[in-house]
Design a protein around this motif. Structure first.
Motif, PDB file in Angstrom:
ATOM      1  N   GLN A 167       7.980  17.144 -10.929  1.00 34.56           N
ATOM      2  CA  GLN A 167       8.898  17.494 -11.815  1.00 34.56           C
ATOM      3  C   GLN A 167      10.172  17.130 -10.946  1.00 34.56           C
ATOM      4  O   GLN A 167      10.310  17.652  -9.862  1.00 34.56           O
ATOM      5  CB  GLN A 167       8.988  19.093 -12.050  1.00 34.56           C
ATOM      6  CG  GLN A 167      10.141  19.543 -13.034  1.00 34.56           C
ATOM      7  CD  GLN A 167      10.323  18.991 -14.013  1.00 34.56           C
ATOM      8  OE1 GLN A 167       9.639  19.091 -15.207  1.00 34.56           O
ATOM      9  NE2 GLN A 167      11.405  18.336 -14.519  1.00 34.56           N
ATOM     10  N   GLU A 168      11.060  16.578 -11.541  1.00 29.79           N
ATOM     11  CA  GLU A 168      12.339  16.188 -11.142  1.00 29.79           C
ATOM     12  C   GLU A 168      13.484  16.466 -11.976  1.00 29.79           C
ATOM     13  O   GLU A 168      13.521  16.023 -13.226  1.00 29.79           O
ATOM     14  CB  GLU A 168      12.310  14.744 -10.525  1.00 29.79           C
ATOM     15  CG  GLU A 168      13.592  14.233  -9.924  1.00 29.79           C
ATOM     16  CD  GLU A 168      13.443  12.891  -9.258  1.00 29.79           C
ATOM     17  OE1 GLU A 168      14.535  12.235  -8.860  1.00 29.79           O
ATOM     18  OE2 GLU A 168      12.353  12.419  -8.905  1.00 29.79           O
ATOM     19  N   PHE A 169      14.639  17.112 -11.176  1.00 29.52           N
ATOM     20  CA  PHE A 169      15.843  17.406 -12.021  1.00 29.52           C
ATOM     21  C   PHE A 169      16.810  16.644 -11.308  1.00 29.52           C
ATOM     22  O   PHE A 169      17.123  16.751 -10.318  1.00 29.52           O
ATOM     23  CB  PHE A 169      16.215  18.903 -12.315  1.00 29.52           C
ATOM     24  CG  PHE A 169      15.355  19.688 -12.896  1.00 29.52           C
ATOM     25  CD1 PHE A 169      14.988  19.721 -14.106  1.00 29.52           C
ATOM     26  CD2 PHE A 169      14.337  20.667 -12.414  1.00 29.52           C
ATOM     27  CE1 PHE A 169      14.154  20.352 -15.084  1.00 29.52           C
ATOM     28  CE2 PHE A 169      13.586  21.404 -13.000  1.00 29.52           C
ATOM     29  CZ  PHE A 169      13.500  21.325 -14.383  1.00 29.52           C
ATOM     30  N   GLN A 170      17.497  15.899 -12.017  1.00 27.57           N
ATOM     31  CA  GLN A 170      18.718  15.160 -11.521  1.00 27.57           C
ATOM     32  C   GLN A 170      20.118  15.333 -12.155  1.00 27.57           C
ATOM     33  O   GLN A 170      20.078  15.437 -13.654  1.00 27.57           O
ATOM     34  CB  GLN A 170      18.633  13.632 -11.780  1.00 27.57           C
ATOM     35  CG  GLN A 170      17.274  13.003 -11.180  1.00 27.57           C
ATOM     36  CD  GLN A 170      17.223  11.358 -11.331  1.00 27.57           C
ATOM     37  OE1 GLN A 170      18.116  10.724 -11.840  1.00 27.57           O
ATOM     38  NE2 GLN A 170      15.842  11.058 -11.222  1.00 27.57           N
ATOM     39  N   PHE A 171      21.041  15.555 -11.454  1.00 21.60           N
ATOM     40  CA  PHE A 171      22.442  16.052 -11.984  1.00 21.60           C
ATOM     41  C   PHE A 171      23.399  14.471 -11.611  1.00 21.60           C
ATOM     42  O   PHE A 171      23.495  14.452 -10.266  1.00 21.60           O
ATOM     43  CB  PHE A 171      23.317  17.185 -11.511  1.00 21.60           C
ATOM     44  CG  PHE A 171      22.034  18.271 -11.876  1.00 21.60           C
ATOM     45  CD1 PHE A 171      22.417  18.967 -13.045  1.00 21.60           C
ATOM     46  CD2 PHE A 171      21.152  18.693 -10.996  1.00 21.60           C
ATOM     47  CE1 PHE A 171      21.498  19.964 -13.497  1.00 21.60           C
ATOM     48  CE2 PHE A 171      20.302  19.887 -11.372  1.00 21.60           C
ATOM     49  CZ  PHE A 171      20.591  20.484 -12.823  1.00 21.60           C
ATOM     50  N   LEU A 172      23.731  13.885 -12.553  1.00 16.44           N
ATOM     51  CA  LEU A 172      24.523  12.563 -12.143  1.00 16.44           C
ATOM     52  C   LEU A 172      26.015  12.604 -12.346  1.00 16.44           C
ATOM     53  O   LEU A 172      26.226  13.561 -13.691  1.00 16.44           O
ATOM     54  CB  LEU A 172      24.073  11.445 -12.870  1.00 16.44           C
ATOM     55  CG  LEU A 172      22.466  10.815 -12.655  1.00 16.44           C
ATOM     56  CD1 LEU A 172      21.656  11.548 -13.683  1.00 16.44           C
ATOM     57  CD2 LEU A 172      22.312   9.506 -12.438  1.00 16.44           C
ATOM     58  N   PHE A 173      26.782  12.358 -11.691  1.00 13.31           N
ATOM     59  CA  PHE A 173      28.256  12.569 -11.751  1.00 13.31           C
ATOM     60  C   PHE A 173      29.079  11.493 -11.669  1.00 13.31           C
ATOM     61  O   PHE A 173      28.582  10.452 -10.964  1.00 13.31           O
ATOM     62  CB  PHE A 173      28.781  13.717 -11.185  1.00 13.31           C
ATOM     63  CG  PHE A 173      28.585  13.793  -9.830  1.00 13.31           C
ATOM     64  CD1 PHE A 173      29.435  13.031  -8.727  1.00 13.31           C
ATOM     65  CD2 PHE A 173      27.517  14.301  -9.321  1.00 13.31           C
ATOM     66  CE1 PHE A 173      29.304  13.068  -7.415  1.00 13.31           C
ATOM     67  CE2 PHE A 173      27.229  14.244  -7.768  1.00 13.31           C
ATOM     68  CZ  PHE A 173      28.180  13.533  -6.989  1.00 13.31           C
ATOM     69  N   ASP A 174      29.971  11.279 -12.383  1.00  6.83           N
ATOM     70  CA  ASP A 174      31.137   9.893 -11.979  1.00  6.83           C
ATOM     71  C   ASP A 174      32.268  10.326 -12.653  1.00  6.83           C
ATOM     72  O   ASP A 174      33.054  10.821 -13.724  1.00  6.83           O
ATOM     73  CB  ASP A 174      30.572   8.926 -13.115  1.00  6.83           C
ATOM     74  CG  ASP A 174      31.095   7.558 -13.051  1.00  6.83           C
ATOM     75  OD1 ASP A 174      32.459   7.500 -12.215  1.00  6.83           O
ATOM     76  OD2 ASP A 174      30.729   6.470 -13.443  1.00  6.83           O
ATOM     77  N   TYR A 175      33.133  10.549 -11.306  1.00  7.30           N
ATOM     78  CA  TYR A 175      34.660  10.667 -11.487  1.00  7.30           C
ATOM     79  C   TYR A 175      35.467   9.571 -11.295  1.00  7.30           C
ATOM     80  O   TYR A 175      34.689   8.260 -10.802  1.00  7.30           O
ATOM     81  CB  TYR A 175      35.083  11.895 -10.790  1.00  7.30           C
ATOM     82  CG  TYR A 175      34.571  13.310 -11.104  1.00  7.30           C
ATOM     83  CD1 TYR A 175      35.448  13.940 -12.134  1.00  7.30           C
ATOM     84  CD2 TYR A 175      33.245  13.574 -10.783  1.00  7.30           C
ATOM     85  CE1 TYR A 175      34.773  15.255 -12.685  1.00  7.30           C
ATOM     86  CE2 TYR A 175      32.825  15.014 -11.529  1.00  7.30           C
ATOM     87  CZ  TYR A 175      33.864  15.599 -12.308  1.00  7.30           C
ATOM     88  OH  TYR A 175      33.238  17.011 -12.836  1.00  7.30           O
ATOM     89  N   ASP A 176      36.682   9.666 -11.120  1.00  3.19           N
ATOM     90  CA  ASP A 176      37.507   8.251 -10.670  1.00  3.19           C
ATOM     91  C   ASP A 176      37.161   7.769  -9.496  1.00  3.19           C
ATOM     92  O   ASP A 176      36.672   6.571  -9.426  1.00  3.19           O
ATOM     93  CB  ASP A 176      39.004   8.787 -10.952  1.00  3.19           C
ATOM     94  CG  ASP A 176      39.847   7.499 -10.910  1.00  3.19           C
ATOM     95  OD1 ASP A 176      39.310   6.387 -10.951  1.00  3.19           O
ATOM     96  OD2 ASP A 176      40.986   7.641  -9.841  1.00  3.19           O
ATOM     97  N   ARG A 177      36.880   8.519  -8.302  1.00  2.00           N
ATOM     98  CA  ARG A 177      36.773   7.825  -7.002  1.00  2.00           C
ATOM     99  C   ARG A 177      35.347   8.537  -6.417  1.00  2.00           C
ATOM    100  O   ARG A 177      35.263   8.074  -5.330  1.00  2.00           O
ATOM    101  CB  ARG A 177      37.878   8.055  -6.249  1.00  2.00           C
ATOM    102  CG  ARG A 177      39.049   7.134  -6.562  1.00  2.00           C
ATOM    103  CD  ARG A 177      40.089   7.100  -5.392  1.00  2.00           C
ATOM    104  NE  ARG A 177      41.183   6.070  -5.762  1.00  2.00           N
ATOM    105  CZ  ARG A 177      41.210   4.774  -5.458  1.00  2.00           C
ATOM    106  NH1 ARG A 177      40.010   4.264  -4.865  1.00  2.00           N
ATOM    107  NH2 ARG A 177      41.898   3.753  -5.751  1.00  2.00           N
ATOM    108  N   ILE A 178      34.922   9.375  -7.187  1.00  2.00           N
ATOM    109  CA  ILE A 178      33.447   9.628  -6.736  1.00  2.00           C
ATOM    110  C   ILE A 178      32.484   9.569  -7.658  1.00  2.00           C
ATOM    111  O   ILE A 178      32.653  10.108  -8.916  1.00  2.00           O
ATOM    112  CB  ILE A 178      33.540  11.161  -6.219  1.00  2.00           C
ATOM    113  CG1 ILE A 178      34.873  11.652  -5.412  1.00  2.00           C
ATOM    114  CG2 ILE A 178      32.381  11.922  -5.766  1.00  2.00           C
ATOM    115  CD1 ILE A 178      34.870  12.980  -5.166  1.00  2.00           C
TER     116      ILE A 178
END
Length: 740
Positions: free
Chosen positions: A348-359
């Motif tokens: 079981q894997e949980f991923q939280f992906l994020f994409d902001y302007d510079r991060i």
């Protein structure tokens, strides 16, 4: 070094010099040309342009695999620098893989691989049934170097990612048939159908049959044949524009005959000679073999908002193997090994992906609960005994990870990654001698007591934990050229030796420790000359510590061999320094050249071997080498495209090169493989509507005989059994594909 690799290296040196010249350029993309930044990979668990990833990655798409006639993932060995990807000795579907000299050749249950295999982000823990045939695929990614921060334990050498194709919004059906050398008959059907605007169902089924390259001269059965049935079923549901649910099931059944080897030196007695063909054998243990492997995976992906995406990957896999290996390759039961393996795993894997302007980045957690078990007999006819071995390893693994990219400026980028892993393992091992050179009671043989006390009988638990960081700094020298520097660490979990003989080596009950690799890497990738040349290059230095090595030696009492002792030791350390270069050159609208080069310099700094006679460890690093670590690897191919009868004709000749390499840590001139080159040629025609495709594929056209594995049991007690396993001979295959 022969003339093939000299030519390739000269071309690589020239192209490397040209890349330096182009660093200051800001070229304009060529209209209609494929580009490196058009290639999307998920090396950092999120979709990115290959050019922007500070990792050495080879990505082979479905079109490229079709053009080169790749039938299964062992084709990666020819086109990927510094990679060994091949079928295990004695097997038809067990995978052995090394990247940059780091891997694991022993497929016995309880031993961890050194290269991680992933099917649609699902980790495949065991190598049995892992020689994946190529069908219904989008691409294969090969991540070179330790991937400990994002992929965790057992990616100490790298990772192979097998990415299947998503289902189409339109009804599709593809039928493909192939006929080739050795009565090869391959049949494939794949397709999908939308049941609504949001729900699709699809699948594929493939049958692979082939007569053997050789014959068992003792029984008349085929050797190196193929009898595989594989299938995949997928359901995809998109209840909202920002949500996707995918349920996928796959299954492989391999009923090919066991892959008996070739006796390289003559022994004593009937059938102990050296067969004329390297694919022939006199093996007497039998010709029955069965491998079944299946898995179910549920992936849920949801965009929480414009910046955050949540992903859950739940999967269950299991497999069973019933096989035989004839180590002596004679009709007599001098050294015969019947074996059964069984394994299951839940992840079981949980991923939280994020994409902001510079991060941008990903954070997540991972859990694995798996059991690997089995039993095997070592039937030693000349000793009049059978050594029965049975055991299991239960593993629970927990991990938390993150990987973040910071755009410090528009051109300067900092990557930080880390993972903490904890493994909890319980190993159970039983080993005993039984009088009589027939199967033991462990494998259904005649019920009888052990010959003396059990040599091994224990159950032990151990915990292993490791923090594996990664840091990278990349800089865009121009819109087309990116360079990076990185440090990463990987580790392979510790465990228990399932063959361990506690009577001869009492310390085996304590198990062995994890091994680690520290990797330093510099890379440069991008395009130049109006995006006619696309390239990726890397130099690296790896420091390998607490290396796990399996050793098997005769047990000698009073000058008489009485059995075999096995021990897995953390032998010491080694260093690897190397370089890699991949390039694609668009020579003209109709001609493209592809190049892949690998250089690897490896050596043991310390190798501690247990001496049974003195009951102590000795440093013998001057006597050993790294196995499966050729100094040079290379690939060069050209693809010509032109019109024929209104359709497109594609012609791809290629040559691949592999330098000398050793099968084991201890060099053996009889079993080790000299440098060799393979010549391939593919011709593919597609009609103007893209509905019909006809292909002819020639592999190993120079008919080179080359070893991919071996066994080394010298001495009179084992009838001087030095056994070699060989790669495929020259084959020619014709295929027809129809799309509806």
């Amino acid at each position: 070094m022969n003339r093939y690799v000299k030519t390739v290296l000269l071309a690589g040196a020239a192209w490397s010099a040209l890349s330096t010249f182009a660093m200051a350029q800001d070229a304009t993309p060529q209209e209609g040309a494929s580009a490196l930044d058009d290639v999307v990979v998920t090396a950092r668990r999120r979709e990115e342009s290959l050019k922007d990833v500070p990792v050495a990655v080879s990505s082979l798409g479905a079109e490229r695999l079709e053009e080169t006639g790749a039938s299964d993932i062992t084709a990666l060995q020819q086109q990927t620098p510094n990679a060994t990807v091949q079928v295990a000795r004695g097997s038809n579907s067990t995978l052995i893989s090394f990247i940059r000299g780091v891997g694991q050749q022993d497929p016995l249950w309880g031993f961890e691989p050194g290269v991680g295999l992933y099917v649609d982000d699902v980790y495949v823990a065991r190598p049995q049934g892992a020689v994946l045939d190529i069908f219904d695929i989008q691409r294969i990614e090969v991540l070179r170097g330790p991937q400990g921060s994002l992929y965790g334990r057992n990616t100490i050498g790298g990772a192979i990612k097998y990415v299947t194709a998503r289902l189409s919004d339109e009804p599709e059906l593809t039928l493909k048939g192939a006929y080739g050398s050795y009565n090869q008959i391959d049949l494939l059907a794949s397709g999908s159908i939308p049941l609504s605007d949001t729900f699709r169902i699809g699948g594929a089924i493939a049958s692979y049959d082939r007569d053997g390259y050789g014959t068992n001269l003792n029984t008349g059965a085929d050797v190196y044949d193929k009898d595989v049935l594989a299938g995949r079923l997928s359901l995809e549901w998109e209840p909202r524009q920002d949500m996707m649910v995918r349920l996928a099931y796959d299954r492989v059944e391999d009923n090919s005959n066991p892959r008996h080897g070739h006796r390289e030196v003559a022994g004593v007695g009937p059938g102990a000679g050296v067969p004329a063909s390297v694919y022939d054998t006199y093996a007497g243990i039998g010709d029955s073999n069965s491998v079944e492997n299946q898995g179910l995976a549920l992936t849920v992906q949801m965009d929480v908002n414009d910046h955050w995406t949540f992903k859950s990957i739940s999967a269950y896999r299991d497999g069973d193997t019933d096989t035989v290996i004839d180590f002596d390759n004679t009709p007599a039961p001098t050294l015969d090994i019947p074996a059964v393996y069984s394994d299951d795993q839940f992840t079981q894997e949980f991923q939280f992906l994020f994409d902001y302007d510079r991060i941008q980045g990903v954070a997540g957690v991972f859990y694995l609960d798996g059991t690997a078990s089995g039993a095997f007999d070592t039937i030693a006819g000349n000793l009049g005994i059978v050594i029965g071995t049975q055991g299991s390893v239960e593993t629970q693994s927990y991990a938390a990870f993150t990987d973040i990219n910071f755009d410090i400026t528009d051109r300067l980028h900092l990557g930080l990654g880390a993972r903490y892993t904890q493994d909890e393992k319980t190993g159970q091992v039983f080993r005993a001698n039984y009088l009589g050179a027939t199967r033991s009671p462990l494998l259904g043989g005649t019920a009888r007591p052990t010959l003396g006390a059990a040599r091994t009988n224990y159950t032990r638990s151990r915990s292993f934990d490791q923090f594996t960081p990664k840091v990278s700094l990349s800089y865009d020298f121009s819109d087309e050229i990116t360079g990076y520097a990185s440090f990463s660490q990987g580790f392979k979990s510790g465990g228990f030796d399932m063959r361990g003989d506690a009577t001869s080596t009492p310390q085996t009950v304590d198990g062995y420790d994890p091994e680690t690799v520290d990797s330093f890497e510099l890379g440069l990738k991008g395009s130049m000359f109006d995006r006619r040349l696309f390239f990726s290059s890397a130099v690296f230095h790896n420091e390998y510590q607490d290396q796990q090595v399996t050793t098997q030696v005769p047990i000698v009492v009073g000058g008489v061999t009485t059995g075999i002792a096995s021990f897995v030791d953390n032998v010491g350390s080694s260093t690897f320094t190397g370089a890699e270069f991949e390039a694609q050159l668009v020579v003209s609208d109709s001609l493209t050249a592809n190049l892949a080069l690998g250089y690897l310099d490896s050596q043991f700094d310390e190798f501690l071997r247990y001496n049974l006679a003195t009951a102590s460890f000795e440093d013998i690093s001057s006597q050993v080498v790294l196995q499966n670590a050729p100094k040079y690897t290379g690939y060069f191919g050209v693809t010509w495209r032109g019109e024929m009868d209104g359709g497109e004709l594609t012609v791809t000749p290629s040559v691949s090169y592999r330098d000398d390499y050793s099968q084991f840590e201890f060099p053996n001139p009889i079993l080790d493989q000299d440098a060799y080159a393979l010549v391939d040629l593919s011709v593919v025609w597609t009609d103007p509507t893209d509905r019909f495709t006809v292909g002819v594929y020639g592999k190993n056209l120079n008919n080179k005989e080359y070893r991919v594995g071996g066994y080394n049991f010298p001495g009179a007690a084992f009838n001087n059994s030095l056994i070699g396993y060989y790669g495929p001979p020259r084959t020619i295959t014709a295929s027809v594909q129809v799309k509806f």
